[in-house]
Design a protein around this motif. Structure first.
Motif, mmCIF file in Angstrom:
data_model
loop_
_atom_site.group_PDB
_atom_site.id
_atom_site.type_symbol
_atom_site.label_atom_id
_atom_site.label_comp_id
_atom_site.label_asym_id
_atom_site.label_seq_id
_atom_site.Cartn_x
_atom_site.Cartn_y
_atom_site.Cartn_z
ATOM 1 N N PHE A 272 0.828 -1.207 0.000
ATOM 2 C CA PHE A 272 0.000 0.000 0.000
ATOM 3 C C PHE A 272 0.865 1.260 0.000
ATOM 4 O O PHE A 272 0.499 2.280 -0.602
ATOM 5 N N MET A 276 0.659 4.242 -2.858
ATOM 6 C CA MET A 276 0.452 5.655 -2.520
ATOM 7 C C MET A 276 1.622 6.502 -3.029
ATOM 8 O O MET A 276 1.456 7.650 -3.448
ATOM 9 N N LEU A 282 -4.716 10.268 -6.770
ATOM 10 C CA LEU A 282 -5.489 9.502 -5.780
ATOM 11 C C LEU A 282 -6.488 10.443 -5.127
ATOM 12 O O LEU A 282 -6.133 11.545 -4.707
ATOM 13 N N ASP A 283 -7.723 9.987 -5.093
ATOM 14 C CA ASP A 283 -8.692 10.814 -4.386
ATOM 15 C C ASP A 283 -8.620 10.525 -2.889
ATOM 16 O O ASP A 283 -7.919 9.619 -2.429
ATOM 17 N N ASP A 285 -10.815 9.280 -0.800
ATOM 18 C CA ASP A 285 -11.361 7.993 -0.350
ATOM 19 C C ASP A 285 -10.341 6.875 -0.539
ATOM 20 O O ASP A 285 -10.202 5.981 0.316
ATOM 21 N N GLU A 286 -9.597 6.882 -1.656
ATOM 22 C CA GLU A 286 -8.593 5.862 -1.881
ATOM 23 C C GLU A 286 -7.446 5.973 -0.871
ATOM 24 O O GLU A 286 -6.937 4.960 -0.355
ATOM 25 N N VAL A 287 -7.054 7.238 -0.605
ATOM 26 C CA VAL A 287 -5.992 7.423 0.388
ATOM 27 C C VAL A 287 -6.435 6.883 1.748
ATOM 28 O O VAL A 287 -5.678 6.211 2.461
ATOM 29 N N LYS A 288 -7.691 7.185 2.112
ATOM 30 C CA LYS A 288 -8.183 6.702 3.406
ATOM 31 C C LYS A 288 -8.247 5.167 3.440
ATOM 32 O O LYS A 288 -7.960 4.538 4.452
ATOM 33 N N SER A 289 -8.628 4.555 2.304
ATOM 34 C CA SER A 289 -8.701 3.092 2.254
ATOM 35 C C SER A 289 -7.317 2.487 2.421
ATOM 36 O O SER A 289 -7.120 1.522 3.184
ATOM 37 N N PHE A 290 -6.305 3.038 1.710
ATOM 38 C CA PHE A 290 -4.946 2.534 1.858
ATOM 39 C C PHE A 290 -4.434 2.737 3.280
ATOM 40 O O PHE A 290 -3.768 1.853 3.866
#
Length: 320
Positions: A272, A276, A282-283, A285-290
């Protein structure tokens, strides 16, 4: 369902286990029996020797009394040195027969210091001189001596003495003299003494056998308890060894599991992080998911560290 008795094939293992459990006790019984029997033989011989010596001492006391009361009053120091005339020999014979001394002894002799027999109830020995042996020499020196003889000594050559006999030498010290003028020799039959020794020895052997038997049997409870404690200690040691082996197995499994968790978490964090780092767009939401995945892997690592620390503490404190 009715009761079904066990077959011999089912009870055989139990019997073998019982015999196996009693095998050390049987082995101890056999090994302990040998020294107990040896002790019994040694003590029996010592008791027999003690009884024999006691009867010899008694015969020596009787001979001393006979010499002082029955023989010495019939003689003088001059007769001891010069010998007895035939009339004096006959006079001594009559006096000894009147005192029934001849019925109590097998042979008696009176020696002077030159080693000559001046009187004997066997007149064929009177006037003969023999080499002075150790016992006679001790008596001429003032010490009484007693022992067992077969009646075939040199001084008994031509006599009809049949052994075994108790032979006693007693010094004869007359009034006005400080040293013995001669010695009185007495032969007593040994057969009555042997019969008395055998009777008393049998009683002693019975008591000895009973005492040794009780001593032998009293050792078995002690040995049984010792064997029982030994087996308990061996069982406890085997249980501890099995526990240690189980703990080592669990430790190995734990380390394998921890190693897997480490590798899984590290792969996730590295993966991950690279996504990143290398991603251009990267939006949020994707950053938060990673970030959430990275956080979960980090918690997994932290949990693994806590388990390792807990395992180390248990090993250090020897906790169950």
């Amino acid at each position: 369902m009715g009761f079904r008795p066990e077959s011999p094939w089912q009870t055989a293992p139990t019997l073998w286990r019982w015999l196996g459990s009693g095998r050390p006790l049987v082995r101890f019984g056999i090994l302990a029996l040998l020294p107990v029997l040896a002790l019994g033989v040694v003590l029996g011989r010592a008791l027999n020797s003690d009884v024999q010596q006691r009867y010899i001492d008694s015969a020596q006391s009787s001979a001393t009394l006979l010499a002082q009361v029955g023989i010495q009053p019939l003689l003088t120091a001059q007769q001891m040195a010069l010998g007895l005339t035939p009339d004096e020999v006959s006079s001594v014979d009559l006096k000894l027969q009147g005192a029934a001394v001849s019925d109590e002894v097998r042979r008696l002799k009176v020696w002077n210091r030159a080693g000559t027999i001046i009187y004997s109830d066997n007149h064929a020995l009177i006037g003969h001189a023999y080499a002075i042996d150790d016992d006679l020499r001790a008596a001429l020196g003032g010490t009484s001596k007693a022992g067992i003889t077969d009646g075939h000594d040199e001084e008994n050559t031509g006599d009809n003495l049949a052994g075994p006999l108790i032979q006693v030498y007693v010094p004869l010290v007359f009034e006005g003299s400080t040293s013995p003028s001669g010695a009185f020799e007495l032969y007593l039959p040994y057969a009555p003494v042997q019969a008395a020794i055998d009777h008393e020895s049998q009683q002693l052997y019975l008591f000895l056998a009973a005492g040794l038997t009780l001593f032998y049997l009293a050792m078995f409870p002690v040995v049984f308890l010792a064997i029982r404690w030994q087996r308990r200690a061996e069982a406890a040691a085997m249980a501890n060894l099995a526990t240690l082996q189980r703990l080592n197995t669990l430790k190995s499994e734990f380390l394998v599991n921890i190693s897997h968790q480490f590798r899984t978490a590290m792969v996730g964090i590295e993966g991950f992080s690279e996504l990143m780092k290398d991603a251009d767009d990267l939006d949020l939401d994707e950053v938060k998911s990673f970030a959430r995945d990275i956080h979960d892997d980090a918690e997994r690592l932290d949990h693994a560290f806590e388990e390792m620390v807990e395992l180390d503490q248990k090993e250090t404190s020897r906790a169950t």
